[in-house]
Design a protein around this motif. Structure first.
Motif, PDB file in Angstrom:
ATOM      1  N   ASP A   1       0.819  -1.220   0.000  1.00 50.66           N
ATOM      2  CA  ASP A   1       0.000   0.000   0.000  1.00 50.66           C
ATOM      3  C   ASP A   1       0.852   1.270   0.000  1.00 50.66           C
ATOM      4  O   ASP A   1       0.659   2.174   0.805  1.00 50.66           O
ATOM      5  N   ASN A   2       1.842   1.309  -0.872  1.00 48.39           N
ATOM      6  CA  ASN A   2       2.727   2.468  -1.068  1.00 48.39           C
ATOM      7  C   ASN A   2       3.652   2.747   0.111  1.00 48.39           C
ATOM      8  O   ASN A   2       4.222   3.831   0.202  1.00 48.39           O
ATOM      9  N   ASN A   3       3.798   1.807   1.022  1.00 40.38           N
ATOM     10  CA  ASN A   3       4.667   1.997   2.187  1.00 40.38           C
ATOM     11  C   ASN A   3       5.683   0.864   2.280  1.00 40.38           C
ATOM     12  O   ASN A   3       5.431  -0.247   1.810  1.00 40.38           O
ATOM     13  N   ASP A   4       6.807   1.177   2.931  1.00 40.77           N
ATOM     14  CA  ASP A   4       7.773   0.122   3.199  1.00 40.77           C
ATOM     15  C   ASP A   4       7.102  -0.929   4.065  1.00 40.77           C
ATOM     16  O   ASP A   4       6.380  -0.607   5.004  1.00 40.77           O
ATOM     17  N   ALA A   5       7.347  -2.175   3.739  1.00 44.43           N
ATOM     18  CA  ALA A   5       6.796  -3.272   4.533  1.00 44.43           C
ATOM     19  C   ALA A   5       7.932  -3.922   5.298  1.00 44.43           C
ATOM     20  O   ALA A   5       9.064  -3.986   4.818  1.00 44.43           O
ATOM     21  N   ILE A   6       7.642  -4.393   6.496  1.00 41.19           N
ATOM     22  CA  ILE A   6       8.654  -5.069   7.302  1.00 41.19           C
ATOM     23  C   ILE A   6       8.691  -6.552   6.965  1.00 41.19           C
ATOM     24  O   ILE A   6       9.743  -7.152   6.852  1.00 41.19           O
ATOM     25  N   THR A   7       7.513  -7.150   6.771  1.00 40.74           N
ATOM     26  CA  THR A   7       7.430  -8.575   6.493  1.00 40.74           C
ATOM     27  C   THR A   7       6.113  -8.897   5.786  1.00 40.74           C
ATOM     28  O   THR A   7       5.147  -8.148   5.914  1.00 40.74           O
ATOM     29  N   LEU A   8       6.090  -9.992   5.053  1.00 40.41           N
ATOM     30  CA  LEU A   8       4.832 -10.446   4.444  1.00 40.41           C
ATOM     31  C   LEU A   8       4.104 -11.435   5.347  1.00 40.41           C
ATOM     32  O   LEU A   8       2.895 -11.436   5.423  1.00 40.41           O
ATOM     33  N   GLY A   9       4.885 -12.288   6.041  1.00 37.40           N
ATOM     34  CA  GLY A   9       4.262 -13.333   6.843  1.00 37.40           C
ATOM     35  C   GLY A   9       4.763 -13.428   8.262  1.00 37.40           C
ATOM     36  O   GLY A   9       4.404 -14.344   8.992  1.00 37.40           O
ATOM     37  N   GLY A  10       5.636 -12.502   8.669  1.00 37.30           N
ATOM     38  CA  GLY A  10       6.120 -12.482  10.036  1.00 37.30           C
ATOM     39  C   GLY A  10       7.451 -13.162  10.277  1.00 37.30           C
ATOM     40  O   GLY A  10       7.919 -13.216  11.407  1.00 37.30           O
TER      41      GLY A  10
END
Length: 188
Positions: free
Chosen positions: A160-169
């Motif tokens: 959603d246009n933001n840096d993500a930390i993880t997809l599944g943890g």
């Protein structure tokens, strides 16, 4: 090829039995973009791009429909990368024994390539609780598929246009990842 596509598009744009809209109408921005491209003398870039001719509503009178053409140059590798991600989201074929790697509701928001890094912007549905092995398979699938394109060495996943930390943890995706980076991205 461009003329053939243009002819096909023109022949399908009949709005009524009495009105045929001319395909040569170009909006001001499209004309300016084409002039800029020609000024840049993009001899090598033309081989690496696809020229799209898109038609949009140019009606000034609500009773007389008109369309105008807008031309865009798309980098071939970005177009191919986008198709790869869309196919990954779609999942394996019906008769396959393979499993999907992302939830089917996931949408691709945007895709671009910059300095050998593919930026894959997925919808929030991509984030879901996964086992460590499932998330690793998901990341490997995305990275291996995209790095088959010569201009891509690493992949940066956004949500959603933001840096993500993880997809599944289980894996840190806050930095671009290449084929050799999966093990070091595992969260402790």
């Amino acid at each position: 090829m461009k003329k053939i596509i243009n002819i096909i598009l023109c022949s399908t744009l009949i709005f009524s039995s009495t009105t045929l809209i001319a395909c040569e109408k170009r909006d001001k921005l499209s004309t300016q973009n084409k002039e800029k491209i020609e000024k840049l003398n993009l001899t090598n870039a033309k081989e690496d791009t696809v020229e799209l001719q898109l038609f949009f509503d140019a009606s000034k009178n609500s009773k007389k429909p008109e369309i105008a053409i807008e031309e865009r140059l798309i980098k071939s590798n970005e177009l191919l990368g986008e198709v790869i991600i869309l196919e990954i989201i779609k999942g394996p074929t019906v008769n396959s024994n393979l499993k999907p790697i992302l939830p089917r509701e996931t949408r691709l928001i945007s895709f671009s390539i910059n300095e050998k890094i593919a930026y894959v912007n997925l919808s929030k549905e991509a984030i879901t609780k996964m086992s460590s092995s499932k998330e690793e398979a998901s990341l490997r699938s995305i990275i291996w598929s995209l790095t088959t394109i010569p201009s891509i060495e690493k992949v940066k996943i956004l949500v959603d246009n933001n840096d993500a930390i993880t997809l599944g943890g289980n894996y840190d995706i806050s930095k671009p990842l290449g084929r050799g980076d999966i093990e070091s991205a595992k969260l402790k």
